[in-house]
Write a protein that holds these residues in place. Structure first.
Motif, PDB file in Angstrom:
ATOM      1  N   SER A 139      62.741  86.890  99.843  1.00 36.61           N
ATOM      2  CA  SER A 139      63.185  85.787  98.994  1.00 36.61           C
ATOM      3  C   SER A 139      64.532  85.282  99.479  1.00 36.61           C
ATOM      4  O   SER A 139      65.118  85.829 100.426  1.00 36.61           O
ATOM      5  CB  SER A 139      63.275  86.231  97.529  1.00 36.61           C
ATOM      6  OG  SER A 139      64.251  87.251  97.383  1.00 36.61           O
ATOM      7  N   ARG A 140      65.038  84.265  98.816  1.00 34.39           N
ATOM      8  CA  ARG A 140      66.236  83.569  99.259  1.00 34.39           C
ATOM      9  C   ARG A 140      67.432  84.498  99.431  1.00 34.39           C
ATOM     10  O   ARG A 140      68.258  84.298 100.316  1.00 34.39           O
ATOM     11  CB  ARG A 140      66.570  82.466  98.238  1.00 34.39           C
ATOM     12  CG  ARG A 140      66.775  83.010  96.834  1.00 34.39           C
ATOM     13  CD  ARG A 140      66.773  81.950  95.772  1.00 34.39           C
ATOM     14  NE  ARG A 140      67.176  82.536  94.478  1.00 34.39           N
ATOM     15  CZ  ARG A 140      67.344  81.850  93.377  1.00 34.39           C
ATOM     16  NH1 ARG A 140      67.122  80.538  93.382  1.00 34.39           N
ATOM     17  NH2 ARG A 140      67.730  82.440  92.267  1.00 34.39           N
ATOM     18  N   GLU A 141      67.550  85.540  98.585  1.00 33.16           N
ATOM     19  CA  GLU A 141      68.691  86.445  98.669  1.00 33.16           C
ATOM     20  C   GLU A 141      68.665  87.307  99.925  1.00 33.16           C
ATOM     21  O   GLU A 141      69.699  87.864 100.317  1.00 33.16           O
ATOM     22  CB  GLU A 141      68.749  87.355  97.437  1.00 33.16           C
ATOM     23  CG  GLU A 141      69.084  86.641  96.139  1.00 33.16           C
ATOM     24  CD  GLU A 141      67.871  86.054  95.440  1.00 33.16           C
ATOM     25  OE1 GLU A 141      68.024  85.467  94.351  1.00 33.16           O
ATOM     26  OE2 GLU A 141      66.753  86.170  96.000  1.00 33.16           O
ATOM     27  N   PHE A 157      55.334  75.747 104.451  1.00 32.37           N
ATOM     28  CA  PHE A 157      56.097  76.863 103.883  1.00 32.37           C
ATOM     29  C   PHE A 157      57.253  76.375 103.000  1.00 32.37           C
ATOM     30  O   PHE A 157      58.089  77.177 102.584  1.00 32.37           O
ATOM     31  CB  PHE A 157      56.653  77.781 104.971  1.00 32.37           C
ATOM     32  CG  PHE A 157      55.650  78.208 105.999  1.00 32.37           C
ATOM     33  CD1 PHE A 157      54.841  79.315 105.776  1.00 32.37           C
ATOM     34  CD2 PHE A 157      55.513  77.520 107.196  1.00 32.37           C
ATOM     35  CE1 PHE A 157      53.912  79.722 106.723  1.00 32.37           C
ATOM     36  CE2 PHE A 157      54.587  77.923 108.145  1.00 32.37           C
ATOM     37  CZ  PHE A 157      53.774  79.025 107.906  1.00 32.37           C
ATOM     38  N   GLY A 158      57.328  75.083 102.732  1.00 31.45           N
ATOM     39  CA  GLY A 158      58.427  74.509 101.963  1.00 31.45           C
ATOM     40  C   GLY A 158      59.571  73.991 102.821  1.00 31.45           C
ATOM     41  O   GLY A 158      60.547  73.449 102.294  1.00 31.45           O
ATOM     42  N   SER A 195      51.749  80.440  98.703  1.00 28.31           N
ATOM     43  CA  SER A 195      52.504  80.617  99.934  1.00 28.31           C
ATOM     44  C   SER A 195      51.769  79.935 101.086  1.00 28.31           C
ATOM     45  O   SER A 195      50.568  79.658 101.000  1.00 28.31           O
ATOM     46  CB  SER A 195      52.692  82.105 100.241  1.00 28.31           C
ATOM     47  OG  SER A 195      51.450  82.762 100.337  1.00 28.31           O
ATOM     48  N   PHE A 196      52.477  79.645 102.139  1.00 32.01           N
ATOM     49  CA  PHE A 196      51.972  78.969 103.337  1.00 32.01           C
ATOM     50  C   PHE A 196      51.764  77.465 103.128  1.00 32.01           C
ATOM     51  O   PHE A 196      51.515  76.745 104.082  1.00 32.01           O
ATOM     52  CB  PHE A 196      50.655  79.589 103.853  1.00 32.01           C
ATOM     53  CG  PHE A 196      50.763  81.015 104.304  1.00 32.01           C
ATOM     54  CD1 PHE A 196      51.006  81.322 105.632  1.00 32.01           C
ATOM     55  CD2 PHE A 196      50.630  82.056 103.401  1.00 32.01           C
ATOM     56  CE1 PHE A 196      51.118  82.640 106.045  1.00 32.01           C
ATOM     57  CE2 PHE A 196      50.727  83.377 103.803  1.00 32.01           C
ATOM     58  CZ  PHE A 196      50.985  83.666 105.134  1.00 32.01           C
ATOM     59  N   GLN A 200      60.696  80.221 100.142  1.00 30.29           N
ATOM     60  CA  GLN A 200      59.475  79.597 100.660  1.00 30.29           C
ATOM     61  C   GLN A 200      58.488  79.349  99.522  1.00 30.29           C
ATOM     62  O   GLN A 200      58.544  79.994  98.470  1.00 30.29           O
ATOM     63  CB  GLN A 200      58.799  80.514 101.675  1.00 30.29           C
ATOM     64  CG  GLN A 200      59.511  80.699 102.988  1.00 30.29           C
ATOM     65  CD  GLN A 200      58.703  81.589 103.908  1.00 30.29           C
ATOM     66  OE1 GLN A 200      57.477  81.561 103.903  1.00 30.29           O
ATOM     67  NE2 GLN A 200      59.389  82.389 104.712  1.00 30.29           N
ATOM     68  N   THR A 201      57.550  78.465  99.733  1.00 32.98           N
ATOM     69  CA  THR A 201      56.478  78.275  98.751  1.00 32.98           C
ATOM     70  C   THR A 201      55.781  79.616  98.500  1.00 32.98           C
ATOM     71  O   THR A 201      55.516  80.385  99.420  1.00 32.98           O
ATOM     72  CB  THR A 201      55.444  77.258  99.255  1.00 32.98           C
ATOM     73  OG1 THR A 201      55.048  77.599 100.591  1.00 32.98           O
ATOM     74  CG2 THR A 201      56.000  75.852  99.245  1.00 32.98           C
TER      75      THR A 201
END
Length: 575
Positions: free
Chosen positions: A74-76, A112-113, A107-108, A97-98
């Motif tokens: 995840s973002r962290e 992927f966002g 996801s994907f 990401q998605t």
């Protein structure tokens, strides 16, 4: 009674102390962090942390960097990179990401966002749109490559950490696309075949796929800059001596990205690559994670004094309500330890293969990795049931289910509230490296309810047999904790030592399966089993010593592990 709350108080102190250390680190020099949500091009909700340095204003925009984590993170996870980028005056968008973190599944989807993340970063009036960098680890590299493909003129340079251009999930690299690329590809990468088509990661310099990207007809020389930064054709390769997941937590890997953006982006605050403080945040959130465990078992201990839990408490005197305890001994103890420790490890890869093949993500079971763990839990639960008759027989205490459910839910709920408050006050989760306990989104909570019953059932069976084999009231406390920890983790420790020892000696993991991604990914996931099962053993042993029953610890373990897994992995189908 006051002594019963000591652990809970200690847990709170550790969470506050760790949270403060993490907060002071990630906001050093006046950096502000915002937890944001924004809409993607298809109306999907995207999540990110936005790091804003004090030099970034609408009047004087600063360079921007899109930083993206890898698969089932995840973002962290990118906080080391994000902190150091922000300290150098870059506005940083650390993206989920998605299907990961708090971004909408699946996801994907939608590159992927990546395109949505880059578009949002460019929309900020504090960002210099002529100086934008892209950084991604593993699948995060494919995320930023998707952004670069969708918006080829809207960034200036990128860093790929343990990632690749080309198949399976990116456009093929050429000497002119993507723009100004630094590749950090470790010498002990687990995914060398998947990423660059070479059996050994240290041979990445010999990859024809890499030659196409660098415009060479022979081996790429690490550290040498190819092409022209002004023309957007610069390339450089770094090959640090580490593994794929180690790139998250490496001063060296982060230093390479700092150096590359200093060369290719204009603006910001100059600092040497050795000037890094991000690891203090890792220490802070680790302290907070330890505090969480102390708080949960401390709350259990304190609540146990309440009259409503009187039947659950271990009797202080032999009044006939506590059955005598006998554990395995001699060769029987040794056999029980070997079976307890090594059967879960021996069934790990086969169970994951079965789960990946036959329990694919669906509307009812929407998380692929969670499904694989679930299949592993079911197989080991059934094996444990079959072997249960070999464990020393022990009379059980009746009438404890209701009280056990209430105290388990209450203890974990307090831990969840502590994480919510820590996130609110310090903008953190509880983590170290890839081991992370995160708050759940509303969608993830619904998914949590789906997986909760089967995971809890596994722990009810597994911990019941664990205590029958090893736990007695007369056992020394330290010995009992160590025994139960080893019974749950030793097999995975040996598995990882063998795999990474093989990687260190030969340059690759032992992988008899043709799929180039299955064993590497499963092995990296197995790293998390060691601390997670160690925490389970501590909780199970503590609660058993207070109650003489395996049930309260099993219920807490079921709640905690299901929460940890669901919140920390990817959701592969719309939910």
């Amino acid at each position: 009674m006051r002594g019963r709350w000591t652990l809970a108080i200690l847990g709170i102190v550790l969470i506050v102390a760790g949270g403060l250390l993490a907060f002071v680190t990630q906001t050093a020099g006046g950096i502000k962090i915002q937890d944001i949500r924004f809409k993607g091009a298809k109306g999907n909700t995207m999540s990110a942390l936005l790091y804003i340095p004090p030099n970034a204003t609408p009047q004087i925009p600063a360079p921007g960097i899109l930083a993206v984590h890898g698969y089932i993170n995840s973002r962290e996870t990118q906080d080391g990179f994000a902190i150091e980028f922000a300290r150098r005056g870059y506005v940083v968008l650390a993206l989920d990401q998605t299907g990961h973190g708090y971004s909408d599944p699946p996801s994907f989807a939608n590159g992927f966002g990546g395109p949505d993340g880059l578009a949002y970063l460019r929309s900020l009036d504090i960002v210099d749109k002529d100086n934008i960098g892209l950084e991604g680890h593993s699948m995060g590299g494919w995320t930023v490559l998707a952004a670069a493909a969708a918006m080829p003129n809207d960034y200036k340079s990128m860093v790929l950490e343990g990632s690749s251009t080309g198949k399976p999930f990116a456009a093929e690299g050429t000497p002119s696309w993507p723009r100004n690329v630094a590749l950090v590809f470790a010498q002990y990468e687990e995914f060398s075949t998947l990423m660059w088509g070479v059996e050994l990661a240290r041979d990445v310099t010999q990859s024809p796929k890499l030659w196409e990207l660098y415009g060479t007809k022979g081996a790429v020389e690490p550290g040498k800059v190819y092409g022209d930064p002004a023309a957007g054709t610069a390339r450089v390769l770094y090959t640090p001596a580490m593994t794929h997941p180690a790139e998250h937590i490496s001063h060296e890997a982060i230093g390479y990205s700092l150096d590359w953006f200093a060369r290719t982006l204009k603006g910001g605050t100059p600092r040497t690559v050795d000037d890094q403080i991000w690891f203090r945040k890792e220490i802070g959130t680790l302290i907070a994670l330890i505090g969480f465990v102390a708080l949960v078992i401390g709350m259990f201990d304190g609540l146990l004094e309440a009259p409503m839990f009187s039947r659950l408490r271990l009797p202080a005197i032999a009044d006939g309500t506590m059955p005598p305890h006998e554990a395995a001994s001699g060769r029987r103890w040794t056999a029980a330890l070997i079976l307890s420790a090594f059967i879960p490890a021996l069934t790990y890869y086969p169970a994951f293969a079965l789960g990946g093949t036959f329990v694919t993500p669906s509307a009812f079971l929407p998380q692929g990795i969670t499904n694989q763990i679930l299949v592993w839990a079911i197989i080991n639960g059934l094996i444990t049931l079959a072997l249960m008759r070999l464990a020393p027989k022990r009379a059980s205490r009746a009438g404890l289910i209701g009280q056990s459910v209430i105290i388990a839910v209450a203890s974990v709920a307090v831990g969840y509230a502590a994480l919510w408050l820590a996130d609110l006050a310090f903008e953190i989760d509880f983590r170290f490296w890839i081991i992370a306990l995160k708050l759940m989104s509303a969608k993830q909570f619904l998914i949590f309810l789906i997986y909760l019953i089967p995971f809890t059932a596994f722990f009810v069976v597994a911990l019941h047999v664990l205590h029958r084999n090893f736990s007695t009231l007369g056992a020394p406390r330290g010995v009992l904790y160590l025994t139960n920890i080893l019974a749950l983790t030793l097999g995975f420790i040996v598995l990882l030592v063998l795999q990474y020892g093989t990687l260190w000696l030969t340059g690759k993991l032992f992988n008899p399966i043709p799929d180039p991604g299955f064993v590497p990914l499963s092995t990296i996931v197995a790293i998390q089993f060691v601390p997670l099962l160690a925490i389970v053993a501590v909780i199970a042993t503590f609660t058993w010593r207070r109650t003489g029953s395996s049930l309260p610890g099993a219920l807490i373990a079921g709640l905690f592990v299901t929460w940890y897994v669901v919140a920390g992995t990817a959701t592969q189908v719309p939910f």
